[in-house]
Design a protein around this motif. Sequence first.
Motif, short mmCIF file in Angstrom:
data_model
loop_
_atom_site.label_atom_id
_atom_site.label_comp_id
_atom_site.label_asym_id
_atom_site.label_seq_id
_atom_site.Cartn_x
_atom_site.Cartn_y
_atom_site.Cartn_z
N THR A 91 0.83 -1.21 0.00
CA THR A 91 0.00 0.00 0.00
C THR A 91 0.86 1.25 0.00
OG1 THR A 91 -1.79 -1.12 1.15
CG2 THR A 91 -1.77 1.27 1.27
N GLN A 92 1.90 1.26 0.83
CA GLN A 92 2.77 2.44 0.89
C GLN A 92 3.46 2.70 -0.44
OE1 GLN A 92 5.31 2.72 4.38
NE2 GLN A 92 3.81 1.60 5.60
N LYS A 93 3.83 1.64 -1.14
CA LYS A 93 4.43 1.81 -2.46
C LYS A 93 3.41 2.40 -3.44
CE LYS A 93 7.84 -1.93 -2.22
NZ LYS A 93 8.27 -3.22 -2.82
N LEU A 94 2.18 1.91 -3.39
CA LEU A 94 1.14 2.38 -4.31
C LEU A 94 0.75 3.82 -4.04
CD1 LEU A 94 -1.19 -0.75 -4.46
CD2 LEU A 94 0.12 0.22 -6.35
N ILE A 95 0.68 4.20 -2.75
CA ILE A 95 0.25 5.55 -2.40
C ILE A 95 1.13 6.59 -3.06
CG2 ILE A 95 0.18 7.19 -0.46
CD1 ILE A 95 -0.98 4.91 1.22
N GLY A 96 2.41 6.30 -3.17
CA GLY A 96 3.34 7.24 -3.78
C GLY A 96 3.06 7.52 -5.24
N ARG A 97 2.29 6.66 -5.88
CA ARG A 97 2.01 6.83 -7.31
C ARG A 97 0.76 7.66 -7.57
NH1 ARG A 97 2.44 0.50 -9.23
NH2 ARG A 97 4.44 0.00 -8.19
N TYR A 98 -0.03 7.90 -6.54
CA TYR A 98 -1.31 8.54 -6.74
C TYR A 98 -1.43 9.82 -5.91
CZ TYR A 98 -2.27 3.99 -8.75
OH TYR A 98 -2.20 2.86 -9.50
N ASN B 116 -3.44 12.92 -3.64
CA ASN B 116 -4.18 12.95 -2.39
C ASN B 116 -5.67 12.69 -2.61
OD1 ASN B 116 -4.28 13.59 0.53
ND2 ASN B 116 -5.58 15.27 -0.17
N LYS B 117 -6.21 13.15 -3.76
CA LYS B 117 -7.64 12.95 -4.05
C LYS B 117 -7.98 11.46 -4.06
CE LYS B 117 -11.09 13.82 -7.69
NZ LYS B 117 -11.32 12.42 -8.08
N HIS B 118 -7.12 10.66 -4.67
CA HIS B 118 -7.39 9.23 -4.74
C HIS B 118 -7.28 8.58 -3.37
CE1 HIS B 118 -6.03 10.16 -8.94
NE2 HIS B 118 -7.15 9.49 -9.18
N VAL B 119 -6.33 9.03 -2.57
CA VAL B 119 -6.18 8.48 -1.23
C VAL B 119 -7.41 8.80 -0.38
CG1 VAL B 119 -4.84 8.60 0.90
CG2 VAL B 119 -3.67 8.57 -1.30
N VAL B 120 -7.90 10.03 -0.47
CA VAL B 120 -9.08 10.43 0.29
C VAL B 120 -10.29 9.61 -0.13
CG1 VAL B 120 -10.71 12.31 0.70
CG2 VAL B 120 -8.25 12.75 0.79
N GLU B 121 -10.44 9.38 -1.44
CA GLU B 121 -11.59 8.59 -1.92
C GLU B 121 -11.54 7.16 -1.39
OE1 GLU B 121 -12.39 10.95 -6.15
OE2 GLU B 121 -11.21 9.11 -6.13
N VAL B 122 -10.33 6.58 -1.34
CA VAL B 122 -10.20 5.23 -0.80
C VAL B 122 -10.50 5.23 0.69
CG1 VAL B 122 -8.56 3.37 -0.30
CG2 VAL B 122 -8.59 4.42 -2.55
N ARG B 123 -10.02 6.27 1.37
CA ARG B 123 -10.30 6.34 2.81
C ARG B 123 -11.80 6.47 3.07
NH1 ARG B 123 -8.07 10.13 7.80
NH2 ARG B 123 -9.34 9.03 9.31
N GLU C 172 -5.49 -0.57 8.28
CA GLU C 172 -4.23 -0.36 9.01
C GLU C 172 -3.07 -0.10 8.07
OE1 GLU C 172 -1.81 -2.27 12.80
OE2 GLU C 172 -3.37 -3.45 11.80
N SER C 173 -3.14 -0.67 6.86
CA SER C 173 -2.05 -0.47 5.89
C SER C 173 -1.93 0.97 5.43
CB SER C 173 -2.25 -1.39 4.68
OG SER C 173 -3.31 -0.94 3.84
N PHE C 174 -3.00 1.75 5.60
CA PHE C 174 -2.96 3.17 5.26
C PHE C 174 -2.53 4.03 6.45
CE2 PHE C 174 -5.33 1.79 1.63
CZ PHE C 174 -5.18 2.78 0.67
#
Length: 218
Positions: free
Chosen positions: A84-91, A93-100, A167-169
Amino acid sequence: MSLTTSHREPLAQEVTGKLRHAISSGLWAVNARIPSEQELMKELGVSRGTLREAIKSLAHAGMLEVLRGDGTYVRATSEIAGATQKLIGRYGNKHVVEVRLALDTQAARLAAHNATAAQKGEMRTLLADRRRAWDTNDTAGWVANDWAFHLAVARASANPLLAELYESFGNVFRTDLEAHSGGQGIGCPQEGHEDLLAAIEARDPDAAFETVAENLNE
């Protein structure tokens, strides 16, 4: 915890499992440096090659990071957290917020159905600690208790996969909490999750969903 091997499975695989457990159990904390090669070789009773193969496997999974000339550091508590941490770096903040938003709202719905009395009690304690941190301007304590409350809701969902994904986020969610805490005292409001806990205690999944959605949209 002992790292002693038993030779009941391929040695490198067994060593990988021992190292993984040392990380996931909290024996080795995130961002801490693990013991040296010499220490681990002696404790495990294995060769340098076998140990390095195990470390390489966990580094590839994102759980460990090898810094040449410095040592090996824990970066994630599980393979899914490392990925997850590797993937987050590719996207962005908007995408992270939507997943959250998706994870938080579903966790809240399920927690309203499945939370035990003990889990509800834990949530009440965390919110009380969060409020005390706010009252005393303890930003670090506020962030720690806010995150712990969110994670408690995810675990109360009774869906272990959802809880592990949530938890991975953890690193990115905590960083976001710290950013919103403000430079002068705690910038976030004192309230925040009391309505969610009330909905969970009332076993009202729709109300739980709505309060989470409102909180995140703000």
